[in-house]
Design an enzyme around this catalytic site. Structure first.
Site, short mmCIF file in Angstrom:
data_model
loop_
_atom_site.label_atom_id
_atom_site.label_comp_id
_atom_site.label_asym_id
_atom_site.label_seq_id
_atom_site.Cartn_x
_atom_site.Cartn_y
_atom_site.Cartn_z
N HIS A 18 -46.19 -2.34 9.01
CA HIS A 18 -46.47 -3.43 10.21
C HIS A 18 -47.17 -3.13 11.43
O HIS A 18 -47.94 -3.82 11.68
CB HIS A 18 -44.97 -3.65 10.23
CG HIS A 18 -44.67 -4.86 11.19
ND1 HIS A 18 -44.44 -6.12 10.97
CD2 HIS A 18 -44.78 -4.84 12.67
CE1 HIS A 18 -44.58 -6.99 11.98
NE2 HIS A 18 -44.59 -6.29 13.06
N GLU A 19 -46.86 -2.16 11.63
CA GLU A 19 -47.63 -1.73 13.11
C GLU A 19 -48.76 -1.24 12.77
O GLU A 19 -49.69 -1.29 13.67
CB GLU A 19 -46.64 -0.49 13.73
CG GLU A 19 -45.49 -0.60 14.23
CD GLU A 19 -45.13 -1.78 15.31
OE1 GLU A 19 -46.30 -2.09 15.82
OE2 GLU A 19 -44.21 -2.49 15.30
N HIS A 22 -51.26 -3.99 13.17
CA HIS A 22 -51.37 -4.60 14.49
C HIS A 22 -52.49 -3.53 14.81
O HIS A 22 -53.53 -4.07 15.58
CB HIS A 22 -50.14 -4.23 15.31
CG HIS A 22 -49.21 -5.39 15.20
ND1 HIS A 22 -49.32 -7.01 15.10
CD2 HIS A 22 -47.74 -5.28 15.06
CE1 HIS A 22 -48.05 -7.42 15.01
NE2 HIS A 22 -47.10 -6.37 14.99
#
Length: 359
Positions: A18-19, A22
């Protein structure tokens, strides 16, 4: 012990993915990233790369974050307490660029699920079980409705079904409400209304671990195996991901409306238990569990709740439409409200976990 290990590994994988979404889009758009952390609290081990990004593993393995230069990840505003180079900050970029950075986290969770499902479809092929009833459970809603072995389910709630999975999906979407089944029996076609029956899922030691519902039919065990290529595998994977997301959204809406019990919400203990079970069942089951959880993580982060990615996307859309940033006071109130909502969900999920452990 396996549950704890499984929980830490599972959360670490999903948070990293997920990170990393980003991070990748931020770096692609030349936005400076200061830290990439797995976990919270005291740093256990870390390394700083040549771009100045501190990669670290922290003491509490319950999440993670990417710290973007000049940007406070908790309040989503520029940190005015230190000097920043405006050219590489998050807010120096256009609304579209910022939208892309924020959306990348949930979307890469979806991408992970699609990749896993695609690999399964390409390797094992597609398995379809015709919507033909093989048996009817005694004293079940299906038996009371007059369903019999050999009946073919044509529609559920006026939607055509091509296999037994479609039947299950449509009934799950409808929750505890009655479903209308169109049945073909020999040359006759008729409709029946069936309301699912709530059943308790129990542990061998008689401890309740959850609730579900059923109408009491068992599929005729005549699966049809179809080999599919990479393109077909991708399409099936996307459809599976959409189906799971639809079921999850429907369940959330039913809980909000009060037509579905809140005790279905699971917390960290439930995730740990399921992580351990899937790991013990082998790599295939564990990968499928990762895919399912990744979809839920991506979907929940897209919900329009302030402090989540979805809430921040709403702020960016507001700015893009109106040409101005949201009022700081209003923004802070919404962020606090979002934090309260998340806290309540955490309390409910942990309470459910504890209740299911002892009752």
């Amino acid at each position: 012990m396996l549950s704890l290990i499984g929980f830490i590994i599972t959360i670490s994988i999903l948070v990293f993915i997920h990170e990393f979404g980003h991070y990748c889009i931020a770096r692609y758009l030349d936005v400076k990233v200061e830290e990439f952390s797995i976990g919270f609290g005291k740093e256990l081990i870390g390394i700083t790369d040549r771009k100045g990004v501190r990669w670290k593993l922290c003491f509490i393995p319950l999440g993670g974050y990417v710290k973007i230069y000049g940007y406070d990840s908790s309040t989503r505003i520029i940190d005015k307490t230190k000097e920043v180079n405006e050219e590489v900050t998050f807010y120096s970029r256009s609304c579209l660029a910022r939208f892309s950075i924020v959306a990348a986290g949930p979307l890469i969770n979806y991408l992970l699920a699609v990749i896993i499902f695609t690999s399964f479809y390409c390797y094992f092929g597609k398995v379809e079980i015709p919507p033909i009833i093989g048996d009817v459970v005694a004293a079940s809603p299906a038996e009371r409705a007059g369903l019999k072995e050999g009946d073919k389910i044509v529609k559920v709630n006026n939607k055509y079904v091509k296999d037994f999975v479609d039947v299950q999906k449509e009934i799950l979407i409808n929750g505890f409400s009655s479903s209308t089944l169109t049945i073909a029996r020999k040359s006759e076609e008729f409709k029946v209304n069936i309301r699912p029956q709530e059943i308790i899922i129990s542990h061998p030691e008689k401890k309740k671990i959850g609730k579900t519902f059923r109408i009491g039919i068992i599929a005729k065990n005549e699966p049809i195996h179809t080999k599919i290529g990479i393109f077909g595998g991708v399409l099936e994977a996307i459809n599976t991901t959409i189906d799971i997301s639809t079921l999850t959204l429907k369940a959330i809406s039913q809980m909000i409306l009060g037509t579905r019990p809140l005790d279905e919400i699971g917390g960290p203990i439930s995730i740990a238990q399921e992580s351990g079970k899937s790991m013990a069942s082998g790599a295939q089951m564990y990968l499928l569990f990762i895919a399912m959880l990744s979809i839920n993580l991506g979907l929940l982060n897209l919900l329009p709740i302030p402090v989540l990615d979805g809430g921040h996307l709403i702020f960016i859309l507001y700015e893009a439409i109106t040409g101005r940033l949201p009022n700081p006071k209003t923004r802070n109130i919404l962020l606090q409200l979002g934090a309260v909502i998340i806290l309540l969900l955490i309390i409910i999920s942990i309470s459910n976990d504890i209740k299911n452990l002892f009752y």
